[in-house]
Design an enzyme around this catalytic site. Sequence first.
Site, PDB file in Angstrom:
ATOM      1  N   ARG A 188      14.624  -9.091   4.028  1.00  0.00           N
ATOM      2  CA  ARG A 188      13.953  -8.797   3.366  1.00  0.00           C
ATOM      3  C   ARG A 188      13.205  -7.540   2.608  1.00  0.00           C
ATOM      4  O   ARG A 188      13.174  -7.042   1.645  1.00  0.00           O
ATOM      5  CB  ARG A 188      12.158  -8.229   4.476  1.00  0.00           C
ATOM      6  N   CYS A 247       7.419  -5.743  10.117  1.00  0.00           N
ATOM      7  CA  CYS A 247       7.805  -6.132  11.556  1.00  0.00           C
ATOM      8  C   CYS A 247       6.644  -5.896  12.225  1.00  0.00           C
ATOM      9  O   CYS A 247       6.099  -4.876  11.996  1.00  0.00           O
ATOM     10  CB  CYS A 247       8.477  -4.449  11.052  1.00  0.00           C
ATOM     11  N   ARG A 253      -0.565  -2.028  14.751  1.00  0.00           N
ATOM     12  CA  ARG A 253      -0.031  -1.139  12.794  1.00  0.00           C
ATOM     13  C   ARG A 253      -1.898  -0.865  12.358  1.00  0.00           C
ATOM     14  O   ARG A 253      -2.516  -1.910  10.970  1.00  0.00           O
ATOM     15  CB  ARG A 253       0.968  -1.375  12.072  1.00  0.00           C
ATOM     16  N   LYS A 304      13.165  -0.115  -1.616  1.00  0.00           N
ATOM     17  CA  LYS A 304      12.152  -1.717  -1.411  1.00  0.00           C
ATOM     18  C   LYS A 304      10.431  -0.952  -1.632  1.00  0.00           C
ATOM     19  O   LYS A 304       9.887  -1.486  -1.870  1.00  0.00           O
ATOM     20  CB  LYS A 304      12.998  -2.358  -0.193  1.00  0.00           C
ATOM     21  N   ASN A 305      10.842   0.223  -1.136  1.00  0.00           N
ATOM     22  CA  ASN A 305       9.442   1.144  -0.777  1.00  0.00           C
ATOM     23  C   ASN A 305       8.529   1.403  -2.005  1.00  0.00           C
ATOM     24  O   ASN A 305       6.976   1.469  -1.709  1.00  0.00           O
ATOM     25  CB  ASN A 305       8.943   1.583   0.646  1.00  0.00           C
ATOM     26  N   ASP A 363      12.511   4.712   9.702  1.00  0.00           N
ATOM     27  CA  ASP A 363      13.510   3.889   9.037  1.00  0.00           C
ATOM     28  C   ASP A 363      14.924   3.921   9.061  1.00  0.00           C
ATOM     29  O   ASP A 363      15.208   3.110   9.124  1.00  0.00           O
ATOM     30  CB  ASP A 363      12.808   3.556   7.171  1.00  0.00           C
TER      31      ASP A 363
HETATM   32  N1  EPU Z   1      -1.292   4.641  10.590  1.00  0.00           N
HETATM   33  C1  EPU Z   1      -3.403   4.457  11.336  1.00  0.00           C
HETATM   34  N2  EPU Z   1      -3.583   4.479  10.752  1.00  0.00           N
HETATM   35  C2  EPU Z   1      -3.816   3.995   9.308  1.00  0.00           C
HETATM   36  C3  EPU Z   1      -1.759   3.940   8.667  1.00  0.00           C
HETATM   37  C4  EPU Z   1      -1.339   3.814   9.660  1.00  0.00           C
HETATM   38  O1  EPU Z   1      -3.122   5.480  12.255  1.00  0.00           O
HETATM   39  O2  EPU Z   1      -4.304   3.358   8.140  1.00  0.00           O
HETATM   40  C5  EPU Z   1      -0.466   5.182  11.841  1.00  0.00           C
HETATM   41  C6  EPU Z   1       0.294   4.064  11.996  1.00  0.00           C
HETATM   42  O3  EPU Z   1       0.005   2.888  12.674  1.00  0.00           O
HETATM   43  C7  EPU Z   1       1.786   4.756  12.564  1.00  0.00           C
HETATM   44  C8  EPU Z   1       1.672   6.003  11.472  1.00  0.00           C
HETATM   45  O4  EPU Z   1       0.172   5.856  10.937  1.00  0.00           O
HETATM   46  O5  EPU Z   1       1.735   5.353  13.376  1.00  0.00           O
HETATM   47  C9  EPU Z   1       2.165   6.137  10.157  1.00  0.00           C
HETATM   48  O6  EPU Z   1       2.098   4.214   8.968  1.00  0.00           O
HETATM   49  P1  EPU Z   1       2.216   4.341   7.515  1.00  0.00           P
HETATM   50  O7  EPU Z   1       1.272   3.976   7.233  1.00  0.00           O
HETATM   51  O8  EPU Z   1       2.573   5.787   6.875  1.00  0.00           O
HETATM   52  O9  EPU Z   1       3.186   3.290   7.789  1.00  0.00           O
HETATM   53  P2  EPU Z   1       3.072   2.411   6.655  1.00  0.00           P
HETATM   54  O10 EPU Z   1       2.626   2.358   4.938  1.00  0.00           O
HETATM   55  O11 EPU Z   1       2.484   0.940   7.212  1.00  0.00           O
HETATM   56  C10 EPU Z   1       5.212   2.520   5.203  1.00  0.00           C
HETATM   57  C11 EPU Z   1       6.601   1.581   5.773  1.00  0.00           C
HETATM   58  C12 EPU Z   1       7.607   1.642   6.733  1.00  0.00           C
HETATM   59  C13 EPU Z   1       7.657   2.929   6.764  1.00  0.00           C
HETATM   60  C14 EPU Z   1       5.971   4.022   7.425  1.00  0.00           C
HETATM   61  C15 EPU Z   1       6.695   5.074   7.433  1.00  0.00           C
HETATM   62  C16 EPU Z   1       5.800   0.123   3.331  1.00  0.00           C
HETATM   63  C17 EPU Z   1       6.100  -0.558   3.264  1.00  0.00           C
HETATM   64  N3  EPU Z   1       6.166   0.774   4.812  1.00  0.00           N
HETATM   65  O12 EPU Z   1       4.390   1.849   6.150  1.00  0.00           O
HETATM   66  O13 EPU Z   1       8.506   1.219   5.680  1.00  0.00           O
HETATM   67  O14 EPU Z   1       8.265   2.792   8.345  1.00  0.00           O
HETATM   68  O15 EPU Z   1       5.571   3.824   5.414  1.00  0.00           O
HETATM   69  O16 EPU Z   1       7.769   6.048   6.936  1.00  0.00           O
HETATM   70  O17 EPU Z   1       6.367   0.969   2.503  1.00  0.00           O
HETATM   71  C18 EPU Z   1      10.781  -0.158   6.503  1.00  0.00           C
HETATM   72  O18 EPU Z   1      10.902  -0.361   5.474  1.00  0.00           O
HETATM   73  O19 EPU Z   1      11.169  -1.084   7.126  1.00  0.00           O
HETATM   74  C19 EPU Z   1       8.831   0.088   7.018  1.00  0.00           C
HETATM   75  C20 EPU Z   1       8.893  -0.231   8.591  1.00  0.00           C
END
Ligand code: EPU
Length: 417
Positions: free
Chosen positions: A396, A117, A122, A22-23, A304
């Site tokens: 999803r 979610c 975020r 998915k991701n 996850d």
């Molecule tokens: N963060 C910041 N600033 C940013 C970006 C992130 O402070 O600009 C913080 C976030 O608040 C969090 C941490 O950094 O505490 C990590 O966030 P990350 O950006 O890695 O998460 P994401 O890219 O929004 C993806 C996956 C999530 C998964 C996370 C961590 C996708 C679409 N989503 O989210 O997947 O939990 O990486 O591995 O790729 C899921 O599939 O259920 C899911 C939530």
Amino acid sequence: MDKIVVCGGKKLHGEVNISGAKNAAVAIIPAAILVDGVCIIENVPNIRDVHVIVGIMEHMGAKIEFLDKYTLKVDCSCMDKQTAPQEMVRKMRASYYLLGALLGRFNKAEVAMPGGCNFGSRPIDQHIKGFRALGAEVSCEGIVKASAKELVGSSVYLDIVSVGATINVMLAAVLAKGNTTIENVAKEPHIVDVANFLNAMGADIKGAGTDVIKIRGVEKLKGGTYSIIPDQIEAGTFMIAAAATGGDILVKNIIPKHMESVSAKLIEIGAKVTELDDAIRVVGTDVVKNANVKTLPYPGFPTDMQPQIVSLLSIASGTSIVTESVWDSRFQYVDELRRMGADIRVDGKTAVINGVNRLEGAVVSATDLRGGAGMVIAGLMAKGTTEIHEIQHIDRGYEKMEEKFKALGADIRRVSE
Ligand code: EPU
């Protein structure tokens, strides 16, 4: 609205095929915006988030067609809008990838703050920091607006290891003028997959999977064919389900290397894990040993997979401590597990789990995608019937989860309410 009804207590047996990640899919499909030609993307999971991102891009003028259930033909050459439809964008988190892709292709992007979610705050400040380093002006008041005369390669040091920021800055940089270095990047398998996709289309990205990604900007990307990697988290969910039910499952079509942290934890709790070339066999144990888990960016234990392992540890022999170190607030589902008799105390980012003999079936909700997966595992382990509501969250990110469990011998069905 559908619900999933599970009668627990069946040991799962058999083989399960894992879908595309998915991701990776939700990043690779918008990455095709950067391509001047037709992309054939194979092994696309048939899940709601994929349909949402496809819908958004079609709305913006892309021509997208399912050649079969798992193969997408994406042609963005005629895309004529740089503003993504707000209502659709708010349905999923990964719509933020439209920012990097649109900015990279058109030097302009307007995308509402994404949904997805709810794990507390975020932010996307690191994405924005990266776009600004490449020369974009970015404002962010409900809608993120980014524009540049031209994007110019630069050095970006991410303050936080972020999957989304790593991919988004990479997307914006592939067509930028000159060289970009992104440091302190995330190393998840889907980051490598997005880089491999872009390279297959003619980009010049080196270092994906390490802490530093180097990108030499190219003039254009051409079309091509690419196959998405298997889903690490779906695979881990089935591995944990095997251990949780004392079953014996062969989890097929996976990259075992991606599963190392999950395999290690399952061995620690007493399961037998055997790695094959592109599959892993998990044989559960009668007594689940307690264990401590800390979620970390890859190659650490994935956040996850946190709800799924907590469900399993809820019946362990002793006390386990699970620490969430990626998200501020990812224990909402614990209230639902408590309804099933789990003894879990959450204190900030830590859950203290006192193992109970067994869970009891109950009416519960999927509070989010992975929380929902945790509830299905709990239902498979529990005595009696569990009804899981709000399963749109599960849909999803999991393709026909209940059908895959049913084929493994679970007494599980989807009921339309
Ligand atoms: N963060 C910041 N600033 C940013 C970006 C992130 O402070 O600009 C913080 C976030 O608040 C969090 C941490 O950094 O505490 C990590 O966030 P990350 O950006 O890695 O998460 P994401 O890219 O929004 C993806 C996956 C999530 C998964 C996370 C961590 C996708 C679409 N989503 O989210 O997947 O939990 O990486 O591995 O790729 C899921 O599939 O259920 C899911 C939530």
